[in-house]
Motif scaffolding. Structure first.
Motif, PDB file in Angstrom:
ATOM      1  N   THR B 128       0.823  -1.210   0.000  1.00  0.00           N
ATOM      2  CA  THR B 128       0.000   0.000   0.000  1.00  0.00           C
ATOM      3  C   THR B 128       0.855   1.258   0.000  1.00  0.00           C
ATOM      4  O   THR B 128       0.423   2.305  -0.455  1.00  0.00           O
ATOM      5  CB  THR B 128      -0.927   0.051   1.227  1.00  0.00           C
ATOM      6  OG1 THR B 128      -0.132  -0.071   2.402  1.00  0.00           O
ATOM      7  CG2 THR B 128      -1.945  -1.062   1.173  1.00  0.00           C
ATOM      8  N   LEU B 129       2.069   1.166   0.527  1.00  0.00           N
ATOM      9  CA  LEU B 129       2.869   2.376   0.694  1.00  0.00           C
ATOM     10  C   LEU B 129       3.652   2.742  -0.551  1.00  0.00           C
ATOM     11  O   LEU B 129       3.736   3.893  -0.919  1.00  0.00           O
ATOM     12  CB  LEU B 129       3.832   2.205   1.854  1.00  0.00           C
ATOM     13  CG  LEU B 129       3.161   2.051   3.204  1.00  0.00           C
ATOM     14  CD1 LEU B 129       4.209   2.041   4.281  1.00  0.00           C
ATOM     15  CD2 LEU B 129       2.171   3.173   3.422  1.00  0.00           C
ATOM     16  N   ARG B 151      -3.105  -0.112  -5.237  1.00  0.00           N
ATOM     17  CA  ARG B 151      -2.605  -0.118  -3.861  1.00  0.00           C
ATOM     18  C   ARG B 151      -3.713   0.208  -2.868  1.00  0.00           C
ATOM     19  O   ARG B 151      -3.760  -0.333  -1.771  1.00  0.00           O
ATOM     20  CB  ARG B 151      -1.440   0.853  -3.747  1.00  0.00           C
ATOM     21  CG  ARG B 151      -0.172   0.265  -4.363  1.00  0.00           C
ATOM     22  CD  ARG B 151       0.766   1.310  -4.894  1.00  0.00           C
ATOM     23  NE  ARG B 151       1.028   2.349  -3.936  1.00  0.00           N
ATOM     24  CZ  ARG B 151       1.605   3.491  -4.225  1.00  0.00           C
ATOM     25  NH1 ARG B 151       1.965   3.754  -5.461  1.00  0.00           N
ATOM     26  NH2 ARG B 151       1.799   4.390  -3.304  1.00  0.00           N
ATOM     27  N   ALA B 152      -4.588   1.103  -3.246  1.00  0.00           N
ATOM     28  CA  ALA B 152      -5.665   1.464  -2.327  1.00  0.00           C
ATOM     29  C   ALA B 152      -6.770   0.409  -2.326  1.00  0.00           C
ATOM     30  O   ALA B 152      -7.244  -0.021  -1.280  1.00  0.00           O
ATOM     31  CB  ALA B 152      -6.235   2.826  -2.728  1.00  0.00           C
TER      32      ALA B 152
END
Lengths: 121, 236
Positions: B128-129, B151-152
């Protein structure tokens, strides 16, 4: 677009196998791609790039902390872009700080974004 | 701020790296990008602004290499785990070492954990980062893996994401989302498809796709029905 494939042979010891370059992290590939793209665009000749990279590696030879190949690559690119007066040291530093602030400000679990950069990524 | 090197950056505490349901949105003071990554982002965004570099062109250059660099390593790991129960056991207990047995090692000492798909659980990997990814086995991450929407949404709506990849996971199958960190990378061990009993390790490895090892795909039987093959082949 001309398939002006970068002449990897002329570079000092690029990490690669028989098929092409090898990367250990996304930023390495990103740095690699920037050089290839700038060369395709005619911002600098491949020879000039190879020289800049070789100089960078040679100048770091005596330093105590050995660097990875793409750390030299990145430093050489920064230097060359300053040399051709496209991106100055100050511009680089200012933008780096903005990214750093964006990284700290982005909530955990959300991608890091830099103001207007969102639409492009 | 102290300059972090890429190898040692710690971006989240290790005790919640796989708890996808409880993302703190509070503060965390570890830097999420190392100094080198910041410099690369700085250069790239400046070059894009000046019109000297097109992000799509960069992606194309990278894609050109990434599709080739790594996924075959992971496929060999998967095929060996399918055919050698003892190796499978070692892989599940200590994936980093078991993968190193085959000669695949990262430079930066990150650990790999293998997560197993079965009839009850489907695993999906995301970072996610940024774009942490098991390089030694999968090479460079595909462009979509690095994209903000993936990612979100892999966390908030994994079933929806999988559907977009053409993968419909039955409701009774639990989906586990694994959020990679600089220290911990995940490799999905997909289910071995039916009809592959006669295949040897090499032939099995040829079936294993990168997407299956990220969890956005499954490994298809070598002789899929016509309809499924058409769906796969057309792209979008």
């Amino acid at each position: 677009m001309a398939s002006a494939i970068a002449d990897l042979e002329s570079l000092p010891a690029i990490p690669r196998d028989d098929d092409g370059p090898l990367f250990q992290a996304p930023w390495e590939a990103q740095a690699f791609a920037m050089v290839v793209a700038l060369h395709e665009r005619g911002v600098f000749t491949w020879q000039r790039w190879a020289d800049a990279l070789a100089r960078e590696i040679a100048s770091a030879d005596g330093s105590s902390k050995p660097k990875g190949y793409y750390e030299h690559w990145l430093a050489a690119l920064e230097g060359l872009l300053a040399e051709v007066e496209l991106i100055s040291f100050e511009q680089r530093e200012a933008r780096r700080s903005q990214w750093e602030a964006a990284a700290i400000a982005s909530p955990h679990g959300e991608p890091i974004r830099l103001l207007d950069d969102l639409k492009k990524r | 701020m102290a300059v972090k090197t890429c190898g040692s950056i710690a971006r989240m505490s290790s005790d919640h790296h796989h708890h996808h349901h409880h993302h703190d949105s509070g503060s965390h003071d570890e830097p999420r990008l190392c100094d080198t990554e910041l410099r690369v982002r700085a250069l790239e965004s400046l070059l894009v602004e000046k019109g000297l570099v097109d992000p799509a062109a960069l992606d194309a250059i990278i894609e050109n290499y990434e599709t080739r660099v790594g996924p075959r390593n992971g496929a060999r790991v998967v095929a060996k785990a399918w055919t050698d129960p003892q190796y499978r056991q070692r892989l599940l207990e200590d994936a980093t070492s078991a993968i190193a047995e085959l000669g695949f090692q990262g430079r930066q000492g990150e650990h790999t954990q293998v997560v197993v798909n079965d009839e009850r659980v489907h695993n999906l990997v995301v970072c996610t980062l940024c774009s942490c990814y098991p390089w030694p086995t999968l090479g460079l991450p595909p462009t979509w893996y690095k994209s903000a929407p993936y990612r979100a949404r892999a966390v908030s709506d994994p079933r929806g994401v999988l559907k977009e990849f053409g993968l419909r996971i039955p409701d009774e199958v639990e989906i586990r989302v694994w959020d990679s960190t600089a220290e911990m990378r995940y490799l999905v061990l997909p289910r071995r498809p039916a009809g592959t009993e006669d295949l040897d390790e090499e032939a099995l490895a040829a079936l294993v796709t990168r997407d299956a090892m990220i969890g956005v795909g499954i490994v298809e039987s070598p002789n899929p029905p016509e309809a499924a093959r058409r769906g796969q082949g057309d792209g979008r």
